[in-house]
Design a protein around this motif. Structure first.
Motif, mmCIF file in Angstrom:
data_model
loop_
_atom_site.group_PDB
_atom_site.id
_atom_site.type_symbol
_atom_site.label_atom_id
_atom_site.label_comp_id
_atom_site.label_asym_id
_atom_site.label_seq_id
_atom_site.Cartn_x
_atom_site.Cartn_y
_atom_site.Cartn_z
ATOM 1 N N ASN A 73 17.458 14.398 13.766
ATOM 2 C CA ASN A 73 16.026 14.242 14.027
ATOM 3 C C ASN A 73 15.305 15.270 14.851
ATOM 4 O O ASN A 73 14.176 15.714 14.653
ATOM 5 C CB ASN A 73 15.889 12.723 14.873
ATOM 6 C CG ASN A 73 16.019 11.499 13.939
ATOM 7 O OD1 ASN A 73 15.720 11.546 12.870
ATOM 8 N ND2 ASN A 73 16.397 10.757 14.457
ATOM 9 N N LYS A 77 12.147 17.081 13.646
ATOM 10 C CA LYS A 77 11.022 17.311 14.335
ATOM 11 C C LYS A 77 10.664 18.943 14.674
ATOM 12 O O LYS A 77 9.227 19.090 14.506
ATOM 13 C CB LYS A 77 11.246 16.666 15.791
ATOM 14 C CG LYS A 77 9.974 16.551 16.750
ATOM 15 C CD LYS A 77 10.351 16.015 17.960
ATOM 16 C CE LYS A 77 9.258 16.001 19.061
ATOM 17 N NZ LYS A 77 9.660 15.612 20.286
ATOM 18 N N ASN A 84 11.767 10.665 13.975
ATOM 19 C CA ASN A 84 12.674 9.776 13.517
ATOM 20 C C ASN A 84 13.104 9.979 12.091
ATOM 21 O O ASN A 84 13.092 8.954 11.455
ATOM 22 C CB ASN A 84 12.383 8.350 13.646
ATOM 23 C CG ASN A 84 12.131 7.988 15.286
ATOM 24 O OD1 ASN A 84 12.610 8.352 16.108
ATOM 25 N ND2 ASN A 84 10.879 7.374 15.481
ATOM 26 N N GLU A 87 16.222 8.289 10.275
ATOM 27 C CA GLU A 87 16.304 6.689 10.302
ATOM 28 C C GLU A 87 15.244 6.367 8.993
ATOM 29 O O GLU A 87 15.644 5.395 8.414
ATOM 30 C CB GLU A 87 15.904 6.274 11.586
ATOM 31 C CG GLU A 87 16.849 6.281 12.635
ATOM 32 C CD GLU A 87 17.108 7.626 13.396
ATOM 33 O OE1 GLU A 87 18.182 7.990 13.929
ATOM 34 O OE2 GLU A 87 16.097 8.297 13.230
#
Length: 186
Positions: A73, A77, A84, A87
Motif C-alpha cells: 500500500n 500511495k 489501500n 485491499e
C-alpha cells in the motif's frame, strides 16, 4: 457503434478504463444486446474498483481484464496516490473472478472469464511475489496472468530514482520465472 464493430469482425467490445462512464455504457450495452449484439463485453480496468460498482456489472460483463500493479500500500500511495490499493484491488479482483471464472477460449479467442495484467516495475520482484501468492491461494493457479514489460518512466517518475528507469531484461525474466516457480499455469 458496438453493432458496427461486430459487423466489421471485432471479436469483442473492449471498454478501456470505463468505470466513470458506467451508467452510459450500461445503457448502450442493453440497447446493443436488444438489437442483437453477441460478441463478449470486456471490462479493461485498473483494478482499483469498488465491489459495489462491480456487482452492478454482474451478468453484463463477459471478460474482466484488471491490472494488479502493487502489493504494498505504501508503494501504491507513493507512486499512484492510491490509498489501500492492495485491499481494494484484491476485493475487486475476487469479485470479478466470482462473476466470470477462469478464462474460456474458443478457437484462440477469449469468450468469457478473467485475465490479470501485471506490469513489472523496476526493483519490484517482492511485490510481484505477493501478487502471485494471492492469485494462487485466493483465485486459482490456472488464472491467466499477462506479465508486462512495457513500463516506461514518465510524468513524475523523475522524482523517484527507484522507478526512474526502464526495467531490465533480467527483472522481467526473474518475474516470469517466479510466476512459474509459484505454480501459475495460466
Amino acid at each position: 457503434m458496438m453493432l458496427g464493430l461486430e459487423e466489421q469482425g471485432a471479436h469483442n467490445i473492449n471498454l478501456v478504463t470505463p468505470t466513470h462512464y458506467m451508467p452510459q455504457i450500461l445503457e448502450a450495452i442493453l440497447i446493443a444486446k436488444d438489437k442483437g449484439l453477441s460478441i463478449p463485453i470486456v471490462y479493461n480496468c485498473g483494478g482499483y474498483e469498488s465491489v459495489e460498482a462491480l456487482e452492478i456489472l454482474d451478468g453484463i460483463i463477459d471478460i474482466y481484464l484488471p491490472d494488479m500493479k502493487y502489493s504494498n500500500n505504501n508503494t501504491a500511495k507513493k507512486f499512484a496516490a492510491a490509498l489501500n490499493y492492495f485491499e481494494i484491488n484484491r476485493s475487486a479482483v475476487k469479485e470479478m473472478y466470482k462473476q466470470v471464472g477462469g478464462l474460456k477460449i474458443e478457437r484462440g479467442i477469449a469468450k468469457r472469464g478473467f485475465l490479470i495484467r501485471h506490469l513489472v516495475l523496476p526493483g519490484n520482484l517482492q511485490e510481484s511475489e505477493k501478487i502471485f501468492d494471492f492469485i494462487i491461494k485466493e483465485l486459482s493457479p490456472e488464472t491467466y496472468v499477462n506479465i508486462m514489460a512495457q513500463y516506461y518512466p514518465c510524468h513524475y517518475a523523475y522524482k523517484y530514482p527507484e522507478i526512474n528507469r526502464r526495467i531490465t531484461h533480467k527483472e522481467y525474466m526473474d518475474t516470469i520465472r517466479l510466476a512459474q516457480e509459484k505454480g501459475l499455469d495460466g
